[in-house]
Design a protein around this motif. Structure first.
Motif, PDB file in Angstrom:
ATOM      1  N   ASP A 160     -27.120   6.267 -11.402  1.00 48.92           N
ATOM      2  CA  ASP A 160     -25.706   6.557 -11.634  1.00 48.92           C
ATOM      3  C   ASP A 160     -25.545   7.821 -12.477  1.00 48.92           C
ATOM      4  OD1 ASP A 160     -24.856   4.370 -10.175  1.00 48.92           O
ATOM      5  OD2 ASP A 160     -24.827   3.049 -11.927  1.00 48.92           O
ATOM      6  N   PHE A 161     -26.458   8.028 -13.429  1.00 48.33           N
ATOM      7  CA  PHE A 161     -26.388   9.238 -14.251  1.00 48.33           C
ATOM      8  C   PHE A 161     -26.632  10.482 -13.404  1.00 48.33           C
ATOM      9  CE2 PHE A 161     -28.497  12.461 -16.892  1.00 48.33           C
ATOM     10  CZ  PHE A 161     -27.455  12.752 -17.744  1.00 48.33           C
ATOM     11  N   PRO A 197     -24.035   7.956 -22.848  1.00 48.14           N
ATOM     12  CA  PRO A 197     -24.667   6.758 -23.390  1.00 48.14           C
ATOM     13  C   PRO A 197     -23.917   6.236 -24.599  1.00 48.14           C
ATOM     14  CG  PRO A 197     -26.192   8.608 -23.295  1.00 48.14           C
ATOM     15  CD  PRO A 197     -24.862   9.112 -22.888  1.00 48.14           C
ATOM     16  N   SER A 220     -18.428   6.710 -18.141  1.00 40.80           N
ATOM     17  CA  SER A 220     -19.489   5.798 -17.755  1.00 40.80           C
ATOM     18  C   SER A 220     -20.869   6.415 -17.879  1.00 40.80           C
ATOM     19  CB  SER A 220     -19.268   5.311 -16.322  1.00 40.80           C
ATOM     20  OG  SER A 220     -19.398   6.391 -15.430  1.00 40.80           O
ATOM     21  N   THR A 221     -20.971   7.734 -18.056  1.00 42.11           N
ATOM     22  CA  THR A 221     -22.291   8.351 -18.080  1.00 42.11           C
ATOM     23  C   THR A 221     -22.729   8.787 -19.462  1.00 42.11           C
ATOM     24  OG1 THR A 221     -21.330  10.489 -17.610  1.00 42.11           O
ATOM     25  CG2 THR A 221     -22.095   9.189 -15.727  1.00 42.11           C
ATOM     26  N   ASN A 251     -37.333   2.785 -15.301  1.00 39.22           N
ATOM     27  CA  ASN A 251     -36.086   2.472 -14.626  1.00 39.22           C
ATOM     28  C   ASN A 251     -35.214   3.720 -14.640  1.00 39.22           C
ATOM     29  OD1 ASN A 251     -34.030   1.131 -13.415  1.00 39.22           O
ATOM     30  ND2 ASN A 251     -33.509  -0.133 -15.186  1.00 39.22           N
ATOM     31  N   GLN A 293     -31.194   3.816 -24.786  1.00 40.32           N
ATOM     32  CA  GLN A 293     -30.812   2.422 -25.018  1.00 40.32           C
ATOM     33  C   GLN A 293     -31.746   1.746 -26.022  1.00 40.32           C
ATOM     34  OE1 GLN A 293     -30.719   0.872 -21.029  1.00 40.32           O
ATOM     35  NE2 GLN A 293     -28.651   1.655 -20.651  1.00 40.32           N
ATOM     36  N   ARG A 297     -33.305   6.135 -19.490  1.00 38.05           N
ATOM     37  CA  ARG A 297     -32.569   5.214 -20.371  1.00 38.05           C
ATOM     38  C   ARG A 297     -33.284   4.924 -21.684  1.00 38.05           C
ATOM     39  NH1 ARG A 297     -30.249   0.789 -16.044  1.00 38.05           N
ATOM     40  NH2 ARG A 297     -29.507   2.324 -14.562  1.00 38.05           N
ATOM     41  N   ASP A 326     -32.024   5.930 -13.998  1.00 41.58           N
ATOM     42  CA  ASP A 326     -30.581   5.719 -13.957  1.00 41.58           C
ATOM     43  C   ASP A 326     -29.981   6.590 -12.844  1.00 41.58           C
ATOM     44  OD1 ASP A 326     -27.947   5.179 -14.418  1.00 41.58           O
ATOM     45  OD2 ASP A 326     -27.936   5.848 -16.509  1.00 41.58           O
TER      46      ASP A 326
END
Length: 170
Positions: free
Chosen positions: A28-29, A169, A166-167, A24, A90, A87, A26
């Motif tokens: 947005d990053f 982690p 927001s970027t 997946n 996470q 990601r 990211d």
């Protein structure tokens, strides 16, 4: 009829499932300022060490330090890019990622500054050829890591705008 006899004994067999790893990315990053800076660090870092490696750098002992810094940080930036892009961070919620990023970028900025000074001071005939170009990209890398340090600091302090907050982690 013997040909139509079912020889299975009792247990129900489930069909075999193949294990699929879903990556997946990211997106947005990638679109954020810290993501763009990290990609720029990877690309520009790819320019520094090959420029030095294409010369007889081993004749100048100072370039051993420049090669060490540029190759090490290029590899670590690539690993960090993969970790953040896919990601993987996470999966490790116990790691204080904003602090890890701040530490990495701050140390990288200082190391690249020393590598740039070493490179620029050792270039024979002031900024000539590949060694001069590597010195130029060395200062570019210093500025990129300094900018990333700033955004990592903003993310660590939690005072950032939308892009930085927001970027990084959590």
């Amino acid at each position: 009829m013997p040909g139509k006899v079912n020889t299975q004994t009792g247990s129900h067999q489930e069909p075999q499932r193949t294990s699929m790893v879903s990556l997946n990315v990211d997106m947005d990053f990638i679109k954020s300022i810290p993501g763009i800076l990290l990609i720029a660090e990877f690309v520009c870092g790819l320019l520094v060490w090959p420029l030095i490696a294409s010369t007889p750098y081993y004749l100048y002992p100072a370039y051993g330090w420049v090669m060490f810094v540029s190759v090490t940080l290029w590899i670590l930036s690539f690993v960090l890019l993969i970790v953040l892009l896919l990601r993987f961070h996470q999966s490790l919620p116990s790691v204080p990622w904003p602090l890890v990023l701040l530490g990495f970028y701050a140390v990288a900025a200082v190391l690249y500054l020393t590598a740039f000074i070493t490179n620029a001071a050792s270039v024979p005939y002031i900024f000539r050829g590949n060694l001069g170009a590597s010195a130029f990209f060395g200062i570019v890398m210093t500025l990129l890591y300094t900018a990333s340090s700033f955004f990592a600091y903003v993310g660590w302090r939690g005072e950032g705008g939308n892009a930085a907050a927001s970027t990084v982690p959590v």
